[in-house]
Write a protein that holds these residues in place. Structure first.
Motif, PDB file in Angstrom:
ATOM      1  N   PHE A 174     -55.565  75.103 -42.251  1.00 18.11           N
ATOM      2  CA  PHE A 174     -56.831  74.720 -42.886  1.00 18.11           C
ATOM      3  C   PHE A 174     -57.099  75.526 -44.153  1.00 18.11           C
ATOM      4  N   SER A 175     -56.789  76.833 -44.131  1.00 23.17           N
ATOM      5  CA  SER A 175     -57.058  77.660 -45.311  1.00 23.17           C
ATOM      6  C   SER A 175     -56.280  77.157 -46.526  1.00 23.17           C
ATOM      7  N   TYR A 176     -55.122  76.547 -46.301  1.00 21.14           N
ATOM      8  CA  TYR A 176     -54.352  75.992 -47.419  1.00 21.14           C
ATOM      9  C   TYR A 176     -54.887  74.628 -47.836  1.00 21.14           C
ATOM     10  N   SER A 185     -50.662  73.956 -54.082  1.00 21.75           N
ATOM     11  CA  SER A 185     -51.340  74.052 -52.784  1.00 21.75           C
ATOM     12  C   SER A 185     -50.639  73.203 -51.734  1.00 21.75           C
ATOM     13  N   ILE A 186     -50.212  72.008 -52.117  1.00 24.40           N
ATOM     14  CA  ILE A 186     -49.475  71.143 -51.182  1.00 24.40           C
ATOM     15  C   ILE A 186     -48.130  71.770 -50.838  1.00 24.40           C
ATOM     16  N   LYS A 187     -47.465  72.340 -51.846  1.00 24.78           N
ATOM     17  CA  LYS A 187     -46.153  72.941 -51.622  1.00 24.78           C
ATOM     18  C   LYS A 187     -46.241  74.109 -50.649  1.00 24.78           C
ATOM     19  N   VAL A 188     -47.234  74.979 -50.833  1.00 25.96           N
ATOM     20  CA  VAL A 188     -47.355  76.126 -49.927  1.00 25.96           C
ATOM     21  C   VAL A 188     -47.809  75.670 -48.544  1.00 25.96           C
ATOM     22  N   SER A 189     -48.634  74.612 -48.478  1.00 23.74           N
ATOM     23  CA  SER A 189     -49.067  74.089 -47.173  1.00 23.74           C
ATOM     24  C   SER A 189     -47.873  73.555 -46.386  1.00 23.74           C
ATOM     25  N   VAL A 190     -46.990  72.824 -47.062  1.00 21.74           N
ATOM     26  CA  VAL A 190     -45.801  72.286 -46.399  1.00 21.74           C
ATOM     27  C   VAL A 190     -44.901  73.416 -45.925  1.00 21.74           C
ATOM     28  N   VAL A 237     -45.734  76.508 -45.114  1.00 18.30           N
ATOM     29  CA  VAL A 237     -46.339  77.189 -43.970  1.00 18.30           C
ATOM     30  C   VAL A 237     -46.254  76.323 -42.725  1.00 18.30           C
ATOM     31  N   PHE A 238     -46.504  75.028 -42.868  1.00 16.80           N
ATOM     32  CA  PHE A 238     -46.461  74.115 -41.727  1.00 16.80           C
ATOM     33  C   PHE A 238     -45.057  74.052 -41.133  1.00 16.80           C
ATOM     34  N   VAL A 239     -44.040  73.948 -42.005  1.00 16.98           N
ATOM     35  CA  VAL A 239     -42.652  73.908 -41.534  1.00 16.98           C
ATOM     36  C   VAL A 239     -42.282  75.215 -40.851  1.00 16.98           C
TER      37      VAL A 239
END
Length: 449
Positions: free
Chosen positions: A366-368, A432-437, A439-441
């Motif tokens: 969520f923070s991302y 932001s999308i790149k770092v979210s992906v 972290v999720f992976v």
């Protein structure tokens, strides 16, 4: 050029396109007009109260995340960026306030979008305001959870801490007018400032041995802009300006509040970031209070907690106010203590804080996602849209294309502002999308092991 009609703005007659005039007919007039004859009086805010509410709303998140940017891009570029964005934010606030004064019926970014671009823009910008406010509330709930966890030595489940914070924020959001929250704005602005000073004292009293500092740093675009998003979005409070100005006794004083907000935020951000970075160095964490010794972290978090809770309530109030006014605009439920009005208002506040709490609890990244929301919406609300405000009003109120051509400096700045908003939106969303992906992976792989 289409035919023109004449009408007055600030006592002067201007030529206005029929299209622009018709765009404002649907919700003509100040949403809180004739306020003094109603049971619920909205227009009670002074410019000092507005400045304190804005300081309380934006400074906490900026303070917690800004210092880490210095470790990535270097102290000199980061401080220059903080100061430049503070000045830029003051300029865009001026354009936003001028637009509000020219169009008293504007209550939200959605209303402004309707005047400039029509009904589709109204729905998009209104949705973005509500979404960003709820995400902002969720961010403050996470900060509250981190503060409570630190104070309790991680002795309680994070989910329960978020629920406790959400319950308090819900109660804070319930007053129907922002004037009822003004005294809490004073308290909140005071405690977040005090928390910042306590953190600086704690860092100065306990410098990190062997710390390394970076004057300027070279990094790739992804890492640099990811760090730059912190100072960019540290000033992301403009989405509330129209709603706040609508409840001022004298909207003409709104620029005084903007000056107070931007000067305070810019100076405080710069001093706080420099002091923390000088004493902690490149090992800086985000939120920065986690970089302090445990006792000082507890003291800073404990003092700042009241601000986190108030900011969550204020963001929830903002989202609820937009929807409430949209439903009941110019009806008795806006100004009177009706059962339907209070029922809907309470449900809207509850729904807003409930969604924020669910996102904070359930969504691991969520923070991302907050960064993505900030890129998509705050980039426009704080920066890009201001250029459109200027172009629209000069074109429709000051002579059409001739009026724009007669103001080359203003026109150039407006266009550059729009381009800056677009760049921040696209680049911010990308990183932001790149770092979210990532972290999720990473989290998925860890859970599979």
């Amino acid at each position: 050029m289409a035919s023109h009609s004449m009408y007055e703005v600030h006592g002067q007659s201007y030529a206005d396109e029929k299209a622009s005039t018709s765009a404002e007919k649907q919700d003509s007039g100040d949403v809180f007009a004739e306020d003094d004859i109603h049971q619920i009086q909205y227009k009670t805010l002074s410019w000092q109260s507005v400045s304190l509410l804005m300081i309380a709303e934006i400074v906490s998140n900026g303070m917690l995340s800004l210092p880490s940017a210095l470790a990535v891009v270097g102290i000199v570029p980061a401080v220059i960026l903080i100061v430049f964005l503070g000045i830029f934010g003051l300029y865009t606030a001026k354009l936003l306030i001028d637009f509000k004064l020219n169009h008293s019926n504007v209550h939200t970014m959605g209303d402004a979008g309707y005047i400039m671009f029509g009904p589709v823009a109204r729905e998009l910008l209104a949705f973005g305001t509500v979404a960003f406010a709820i995400f902002g509330s969720g961010s403050e709930l996470l900060s509250s959870q981190q503060a409570l966890s630190t104070l309790s030595n991680q002795g309680m489940c994070s989910m329960y801490l978020v629920i406790i914070a959400a319950a308090v924020a819900f109660l804070i959001s319930l007053p129907r007018t922002l004037g009822r929250l003004a005294w809490m704005g004073l308290l909140s602005a005071g405690v977040i400032t005090l928390a910042g000073f306590v953190a600086m004292i704690g860092a100065g009293a306990n410098p990190v041995p062997g710390r390394s500092l970076t004057i300027t740093a070279s990094s790739n675009f992804y890492e640099a802009f990811l760090a730059v998003t912190n100072p960019v979005f540290a000033y992301a409070g403009h989405f509330m300006f129209f709603i706040l100005i609508s409840e001022m006794r004298r909207p003409q004083d709104a620029m005084k509040a903007a000056w107070c907000l931007q000067v305070f935020a810019t100076v405080f951000y710069a001093v706080f970031s420099i002091v923390l970075y000088v004493y902690i160095g490149n090992t800086m964490q985000s939120p920065v209070l986690f970089s302090l010794p445990p006792a000082w972290a507890k003291a800073s978090f404990g003092i700042a907690l009241a601000n986190f809770l108030f900011s969550a309530g204020l963001c929830t109030h903002t989202a609820a106010k937009l929807v409430f006014v949209r439903i009941f605009r110019h009806s008795e439920h806006i100004h009177s203590h009706t059962l339907l009005g209070w029922t809907v208002w309470t449900l809207l506040c509850f729904a807003g804080i409930a969604i924020a709490a669910i996102l904070a609890i359930v969504v691991p990244i969520f923070s991302y996602l907050i960064g993505i929301a900030a890129a998509l919406f705050a980039a426009w609300y704080t920066y890009g849209l201001a250029g459109f405000f200027w172009l629209h009003d000069v074109y429709h109120l000051k002579g059409g294309m001739d009026g724009i051509k007669q103001r080359p400096i203003g026109a150039t700045l407006a266009v550059l502002t729009i381009l800056a908003g677009a760049f921040i939106c696209v680049a911010g969303a990308y990183v932001s999308i790149k770092v979210s992906v990532r972290v999720f992976v990473s989290d998925t792989r860890l859970s599979d092991q």
